[in-house]
Write an enzyme that holds these catalytic residues in place. Structure first.
Site, mmCIF file in Angstrom:
data_model
loop_
_atom_site.group_PDB
_atom_site.id
_atom_site.type_symbol
_atom_site.label_atom_id
_atom_site.label_comp_id
_atom_site.label_asym_id
_atom_site.label_seq_id
_atom_site.Cartn_x
_atom_site.Cartn_y
_atom_site.Cartn_z
ATOM 1 N N GLN A 106 0.849 -1.195 0.000
ATOM 2 C CA GLN A 106 0.000 0.000 0.000
ATOM 3 C C GLN A 106 0.883 1.243 0.000
ATOM 4 O O GLN A 106 1.639 1.486 0.947
ATOM 5 C CB GLN A 106 -0.949 0.045 1.199
ATOM 6 C CG GLN A 106 -1.995 1.151 0.975
ATOM 7 C CD GLN A 106 -2.910 1.424 2.150
ATOM 8 O OE1 GLN A 106 -2.446 1.504 3.291
ATOM 9 N NE2 GLN A 106 -4.196 1.594 1.895
ATOM 10 N N TYR A 193 -5.854 11.189 3.823
ATOM 11 C CA TYR A 193 -4.442 11.405 3.488
ATOM 12 C C TYR A 193 -4.309 12.095 2.121
ATOM 13 O O TYR A 193 -5.300 12.527 1.545
ATOM 14 C CB TYR A 193 -3.681 10.081 3.588
ATOM 15 C CG TYR A 193 -3.736 9.531 5.002
ATOM 16 C CD1 TYR A 193 -3.208 10.274 6.063
ATOM 17 C CD2 TYR A 193 -4.370 8.331 5.295
ATOM 18 C CE1 TYR A 193 -3.292 9.817 7.372
ATOM 19 C CE2 TYR A 193 -4.454 7.864 6.604
ATOM 20 C CZ TYR A 193 -3.914 8.614 7.639
ATOM 21 O OH TYR A 193 -4.003 8.169 8.929
ATOM 22 N N ARG A 240 -7.694 2.415 -3.017
ATOM 23 C CA ARG A 240 -8.566 2.376 -1.844
ATOM 24 C C ARG A 240 -9.173 3.743 -1.548
ATOM 25 O O ARG A 240 -8.448 4.741 -1.437
ATOM 26 C CB ARG A 240 -7.787 1.895 -0.621
ATOM 27 C CG ARG A 240 -8.706 1.578 0.546
ATOM 28 C CD ARG A 240 -8.005 0.863 1.672
ATOM 29 N NE ARG A 240 -8.895 -0.124 2.266
ATOM 30 C CZ ARG A 240 -8.958 -0.389 3.567
ATOM 31 N NH1 ARG A 240 -8.156 0.217 4.412
ATOM 32 N NH2 ARG A 240 -9.807 -1.290 4.023
ATOM 33 N N GLY A 336 -10.008 -6.419 9.268
ATOM 34 C CA GLY A 336 -8.821 -5.770 9.812
ATOM 35 C C GLY A 336 -8.469 -6.269 11.196
ATOM 36 O O GLY A 336 -7.537 -7.069 11.374
ATOM 37 N N ARG A 337 -9.230 -5.815 12.188
ATOM 38 C CA ARG A 337 -8.918 -6.206 13.567
ATOM 39 C C ARG A 337 -8.960 -7.722 13.753
ATOM 40 O O ARG A 337 -8.110 -8.281 14.464
ATOM 41 C CB ARG A 337 -9.821 -5.444 14.531
ATOM 42 C CG ARG A 337 -9.388 -3.975 14.622
ATOM 43 C CD ARG A 337 -10.467 -3.052 15.123
ATOM 44 N NE ARG A 337 -11.497 -2.819 14.119
ATOM 45 C CZ ARG A 337 -12.409 -1.860 14.189
ATOM 46 N NH1 ARG A 337 -12.411 -1.045 15.236
ATOM 47 N NH2 ARG A 337 -13.321 -1.719 13.244
HETATM 48 C C1 LIG Z 1 -4.474 -0.802 13.683
HETATM 49 C C2 LIG Z 1 -5.079 -0.375 12.376
HETATM 50 C C3 LIG Z 1 -4.263 0.157 11.379
HETATM 51 C C4 LIG Z 1 -4.792 0.506 10.119
HETATM 52 N N1 LIG Z 1 -3.944 0.963 9.146
HETATM 53 C C5 LIG Z 1 -4.425 1.205 7.899
HETATM 54 C C6 LIG Z 1 -3.532 1.567 6.841
HETATM 55 O O1 LIG Z 1 -2.313 1.643 6.983
HETATM 56 N N2 LIG Z 1 -4.092 1.818 5.615
HETATM 57 C C7 LIG Z 1 -5.445 1.727 5.390
HETATM 58 O O2 LIG Z 1 -5.902 1.952 4.257
HETATM 59 N N3 LIG Z 1 -6.294 1.367 6.382
HETATM 60 C C8 LIG Z 1 -5.825 1.086 7.610
HETATM 61 N N4 LIG Z 1 -6.677 0.660 8.606
HETATM 62 C C9 LIG Z 1 -8.097 0.370 8.273
HETATM 63 C C10 LIG Z 1 -8.282 -1.122 7.988
HETATM 64 O O3 LIG Z 1 -7.661 -1.478 6.765
HETATM 65 C C11 LIG Z 1 -9.771 -1.530 7.905
HETATM 66 O O4 LIG Z 1 -10.402 -0.812 6.885
HETATM 67 C C12 LIG Z 1 -10.451 -1.273 9.237
HETATM 68 O O5 LIG Z 1 -9.730 -1.864 10.294
HETATM 69 C C13 LIG Z 1 -11.884 -1.801 9.255
HETATM 70 O O6 LIG Z 1 -11.912 -3.185 9.266
HETATM 71 P P1 LIG Z 1 -12.265 -4.003 10.633
HETATM 72 O O7 LIG Z 1 -13.511 -3.381 11.175
HETATM 73 O O8 LIG Z 1 -12.452 -5.405 10.127
HETATM 74 O O9 LIG Z 1 -11.104 -3.847 11.557
HETATM 75 C C14 LIG Z 1 -6.174 0.341 9.868
HETATM 76 C C15 LIG Z 1 -7.003 -0.161 10.890
HETATM 77 C C16 LIG Z 1 -6.470 -0.536 12.118
HETATM 78 C C17 LIG Z 1 -7.378 -1.126 13.166
#
Ligand SMILES: Cc1cc2nc3c(=O)[nH]c(=O)nc-3n(C[C@H](O)[C@H](O)[C@H](O)COP(=O)(O)O)c2cc1C
Length: 379
Positions: A106, A193, A240, A336-337
């Protein structure tokens, strides 16, 4: 994430993505974990182990990785602009490929969401305009291994020539990603961003060809997509977005900058990506408590306008993924999480095994604790 009574088989049907055949539709989305080696923001063996543990995902995207030194907004995030960083990423791509995974990098530039202490020569962060980001914190280093939240610094507006140079920096970062062994790249155009700052009417007050009309505000995206496609091929490129249709939580507005007409803004952007023929579109839905859902009409329009693969993420449960797949709106679903806490997430979903919970305290920065030490399921 309970999956009782849900037939998860559709999530395990294989699917083509660009030149790749994915083994399932479960995606590890970009997740910033801030564990690169210092100084130099260099990817390391610990990161290689963490990604390799999760290689049973059908598709993986790295954490946001800055394309140039000014692109950093948080302490300890990895970059992809120096030779050492490219060498470091080779460890990650090799470890993932050895486990049969497919991984894109990414490409990230935070723009104005940064702090002078993270910037080269402590200069002001750069953005489309000189408007300070509010309702958001960045993470700065306060000592060896220590960090703290801070308000973003006042940015300065990029000159027109500098915008063109940034397009070239994206292309160079894509070249570096190929050299590092990545299968392709994803452009981080979400969450407030740099690219999002150009798209948004709230953060882009430019009067050159990169500001004003929607077509102008989408020009930076268009030029990056074209330049990066030339390097990696459009079939190895994803984008994205995080469209937000209403704000229920002031503190989170930055994540999706609510446009006065989000539908038109993002459908125009999707049309541009369709024309460019990119492999996939990744939509990050609002993921906080009580977050607003995307309107049905938006899901439908995205599907109607875009012929590549569509990834959805944002508080997805297994039920919701199966549902959205059945409706035909999305092809792939990112967790994600759940992926942070469950290295073997696909196996757990397939077998209806219980899930570990992610520990918020160890998400950004630190050691293997809360990173590569989450357990695999033991029968
Ligand atoms: C710890 C953390 C770091 C993340 N870092 C990024 C990132 O670097 N780039 C991005 O596009 N989204 C980032 N996200 C968003 C996740 O890709 C994802 O869209 C978000 O966690 C929702 O999914 P979930 O509800 O299954 O966790 C991050 C989310 C979390 C929790």
């Amino acid at each position: 994430m309970k999956s009782e009574l849900v037939n998860t088989d559709p999530l395990f049907s294989s699917i083509e993505l660009g030149p790749f055949t994915l083994k399932n539709r479960i995606v590890m989305p970009p997740l910033t974990r801030s564990r690169s080696t210092q100084p130099g923001n260099i990817p390391n063996q610990l990161m290689a182990e963490y990604y390799a543990q999760r290689a049973s995902a059908g598709f993986m995207v790295t954490e946001g990785t800055q394309i140039e030194p000014r692109g950093q907004g948080y302490a300890w995030t990895p970059g992809i602009h120096s030779a050492e960083q490219v060498q470091g990423w080779k460890k990650v791509t090799k470890a993932v490929h050895d486990k049969g995974g497919i991984i894109f990098a990414q490409l990230w530039h935070v723009g104005r969401v940064s702090h002078t202490t993270l910037q080269p020569n402590s200069e002001k962060p750069v953005g489309p305009s000189d408007l300070v980001a509010d309702n958001v914190s960045v993470f700065i280093e306060t000592g060896p291994g220590q960090g703290a939240l801070a308000e973003p610094s006042e940015p300065r507006a990029l000159t027109t020539a500098e915008v063109g140079e940034l397009v070239n920096m994206y292309a160079q970062a894509a070249r570096n990603a190929l050299e590092a062994g990545f299968d392709g790249v994803e452009l981080h155009c979400a969450n407030g961003y740099l690219v999002n700052q150009f798209i948004s009417e709230h953060t882009n007050k430019r009067d050159d060809q990169y500001g004003g009309t929607l077509a102008n505000r989408l020009r930076f995206l268009k030029e990056i997509v074209e330049a990066v496609s030339e390097v990696v091929g459009a079939n190895r490129l994803g984008v994205r977005f995080a469209p937000l249709f209403e704000s229920t939580d002031e503190e989170r507005v930055y994540l999706g900058l609510v446009e006065s007409n989000p539908h038109d803004t993002y459908i125009q952007a999707v049309k541009l990506l369709e024309q460019a023929g990119i492999a996939y579109l990744s939509i990050a839905e609002a993921d906080w408590q009580n977050a607003p859902d995307l309107p049905q009409a938006f899901y439908e329009a995205v599907r109607a306008e875009f012929s590549g693969r569509i990834i959805y993420a944002g508080k997805y449960t297994i039920e919701k993924a199966v549902n959205v797949l059945a409706k035909g709106y999305g092809d792939l679903f990112a967790f994600g999480r759940p992926f942070i806490a469950n290295p073997d997430l696909p196996e757990r979903i397939a077998n209806n095994w219980p899930l570990n919970k992610a520990d918020a305290a160890t998400m950004y920065g630190g050691t293997e604790v809360g990173y590569s030490d989450y357990s695999f399921y033991q029968k």
